[in-house]
Design an enzyme around this catalytic site. Structure first.
Site, short mmCIF file in Angstrom:
data_model
loop_
_atom_site.label_atom_id
_atom_site.label_comp_id
_atom_site.label_asym_id
_atom_site.label_seq_id
_atom_site.Cartn_x
_atom_site.Cartn_y
_atom_site.Cartn_z
N ARG A 20 -16.47 0.66 1.48
CA ARG A 20 -15.63 0.71 0.26
C ARG A 20 -16.07 1.88 -0.60
O ARG A 20 -15.27 2.59 -1.20
CB ARG A 20 -15.72 -0.61 -0.53
CG ARG A 20 -15.04 -0.50 -1.90
CD ARG A 20 -14.72 -1.82 -2.59
NE ARG A 20 -15.71 -2.84 -2.39
CZ ARG A 20 -16.92 -2.88 -2.95
NH1 ARG A 20 -17.31 -1.93 -3.77
NH2 ARG A 20 -17.76 -3.87 -2.69
N TYR A 72 9.99 5.91 -9.30
CA TYR A 72 10.04 4.86 -8.27
C TYR A 72 9.98 3.49 -8.95
O TYR A 72 9.20 3.29 -9.88
CB TYR A 72 8.86 5.06 -7.30
CG TYR A 72 8.65 3.88 -6.38
CD1 TYR A 72 9.71 3.39 -5.62
CD2 TYR A 72 7.42 3.25 -6.30
CE1 TYR A 72 9.52 2.29 -4.78
CE2 TYR A 72 7.22 2.16 -5.46
CZ TYR A 72 8.29 1.68 -4.71
OH TYR A 72 8.11 0.60 -3.90
N LYS A 169 4.45 8.39 2.85
CA LYS A 169 5.71 9.11 3.04
C LYS A 169 5.50 10.39 3.87
O LYS A 169 5.18 10.30 5.03
CB LYS A 169 6.33 9.40 1.67
CG LYS A 169 6.28 8.23 0.70
CD LYS A 169 7.06 7.03 1.19
CE LYS A 169 7.11 5.97 0.12
NZ LYS A 169 6.77 4.64 0.54
O1 P1T Z 1 4.59 2.32 -1.26
P1 P1T Z 1 3.32 2.96 -1.79
O2 P1T Z 1 2.55 3.72 -0.77
O3 P1T Z 1 2.47 2.01 -2.57
O4 P1T Z 1 3.78 4.10 -2.82
C1 P1T Z 1 4.46 3.85 -4.00
C2 P1T Z 1 5.31 5.03 -4.38
C3 P1T Z 1 4.84 5.92 -5.32
N1 P1T Z 1 5.55 6.99 -5.71
C4 P1T Z 1 6.75 7.26 -5.17
C5 P1T Z 1 7.52 8.46 -5.64
C6 P1T Z 1 7.29 6.42 -4.20
O5 P1T Z 1 8.50 6.73 -3.68
C7 P1T Z 1 6.56 5.27 -3.79
C8 P1T Z 1 7.09 4.31 -2.77
N2 P1T Z 1 8.47 4.40 -2.57
C9 P1T Z 1 9.22 3.67 -1.69
C10 P1T Z 1 8.71 2.70 -0.92
C11 P1T Z 1 10.66 4.01 -1.65
O6 P1T Z 1 11.37 3.63 -0.71
O7 P1T Z 1 11.11 4.69 -2.59
#
Ligand code: P1T
Length: 351
Positions: A20, A72, A169
């Site tokens: 961790r 988001y 992503k």
């Molecule tokens: O899903 P996660 O890895 O926790 O990330 C969150 C997040 C943060 N910032 C942006 C710009 C994002 O698009 C996302 C996650 N977005 C999606 C799951 C979506 O489909 O838009």
């Protein structure tokens, strides 16, 4: 994959004690992602929201945050449903309007939170101009660079203090790992973040770090192809009579195209468009055959989704309408497929 590391004596170890706190594979990922953002430091997390939560824990009750109104849905939910309970206050503004940002700053404002391009309306913020205003009032600037990727845009070079990514992503790129990252060149912020990364514990597994290191090798190739495909898809949608409006920073009629052209290498792989109403949007989504109907974005395969009912459903209808996320809106994440196939799929579903 080790969770713990044998020590030579109490307090005598070879750089790693417990995973961790630190792990060699995570270190390798952090070094790689820091280099991509040209940052001095990077900290990896188990998700984008894990990164965001850890970053926000640097603030204290009573602190105020100004944020771009089109973010988001999960970021909005974290701010509105979780962090407000701990005494932080938030103001949503259209950060594409630099004056609006300045007007919403108060003596308690510690942070300006940007996304550019935004999710899902692909609005573009002049990061340089907003950073100048925020810094003149003593606030730090944080940019969620998930949509742009470090290949297209490097916010730290545009004046931002901190960059956040959902590495789920484009960085991962293959829809097979959830992750997040924070980059900064400030030693002081890194020290605080490193403490919180260990204290809060939203850390990625070594295997996930390895997957991200493997995926990111093709970031430039993927994003170039996705951006070229997206430009063609956006132009085709603009010529389709069923489509009311197309949102893509590369289109001539995008209100912030010149800012996007200045701060981004290409215009990215995300395109949104508006249809007459929700029923038409649902029908279109169900008829797509190459685009998968799914949340998330940034991978090699093309995805389509309905922000109002899916990724942004946690935003109250009134706020969504105010920021322009309507019921007829569809968001596309353009992949690396043959663009003629993608356009044919969309045209067939729309007809
Ligand atoms: O899903 P996660 O890895 O926790 O990330 C969150 C997040 C943060 N910032 C942006 C710009 C994002 O698009 C996302 C996650 N977005 C999606 C799951 C979506 O489909 O838009």
């Amino acid at each position: 994959m080790a969770t713990t590391f044998a020590q030579q004596g109490v307090g005598k170890h070879q750089g790693f004690e417990y995973s961790r706190t630190g792990n060699p594979t995570r270190n390798a990922l952090e070094e790689c992602l820091a280099a991509l953002e040209d940052a001095k430091h990077c900290l990896a997390f188990s998700s984008g929201l894990g990164a965001e939560t850890t970053l926000m824990l640097l603030l204290n009750p009573g602190d105020h945050v100004v944020y771009m109104e089109d973010v988001y849905g999960g970021t909005f939910r974290l701010f509105d449903k979780v962090l407000k309970r701990f005494g932080l206050t938030f103001s949503a503004v259209d950060a594409a309007d630099v004056d609006a940002v300045e007007k919403s700053i108060t003596p308690k404002t510690r942070m300006v939170w940007l996304e550019s391009p935004t999710n899902p309306l692909l609005r573009v913020v002049d990061i340089d101009a907003v950073s100048e205003v925020a810094h003149s009032h003593g606030a730090m600037v944080c940019v969620d660079n998930t949509f742009a990727t470090p290949y297209l845009q490097q916010p730290l070079h545009l004046g931002a203090d901190v960059v956040v990514h959902s590495s789920t992503k484009y960085i991962g790129g293959h829809s097979d790992v959830v992750g997040g990252a924070i980059m900064t060149s400030s030693d002081e912020l890194e020290k605080q973040l490193r403490f919180h990364q260990n204290a809060v514990g939203a850390v990625p597994s070594p295997f996930d770090c390895w997957l991200l290191l493997r995926g990111v090798k093709t970031l430039a190739l993927r994003v170039e192809r996705q951006s070229m495909n997206a430009m063609e898809v956006a132009s085709a949608l603009q010529g389709n009579t069923a489509v009311k409006r197309v949102f893509y920073p590369g289109l001539e009629n995008h209100p912030n195209r010149s800012v996007a052209a200045r701060q981004m290498r290409m215009f990215g792989g995300m395109v949104s468009f508006e249809l007459a109403d929700e029923a038409t949007a649902f029908r279109t989504l169900e008829r797509l055959r190459i685009f998968a109907l799914a949340e998330s974005l940034g991978a090699v395969e093309s995805l389509a989704e309905h922000p109002a009912r899916m990724t942004h459903a946690s935003i109250p209808a009134q706020e969504r309408q105010r920021s322009g996320v309507g019921d007829g809106l569809i968001r596309l994440s353009i992949g690396v497929e043959d663009v003629a196939d993608l356009i044919a799929d969309l045209e067939s579903a729309l007809s």
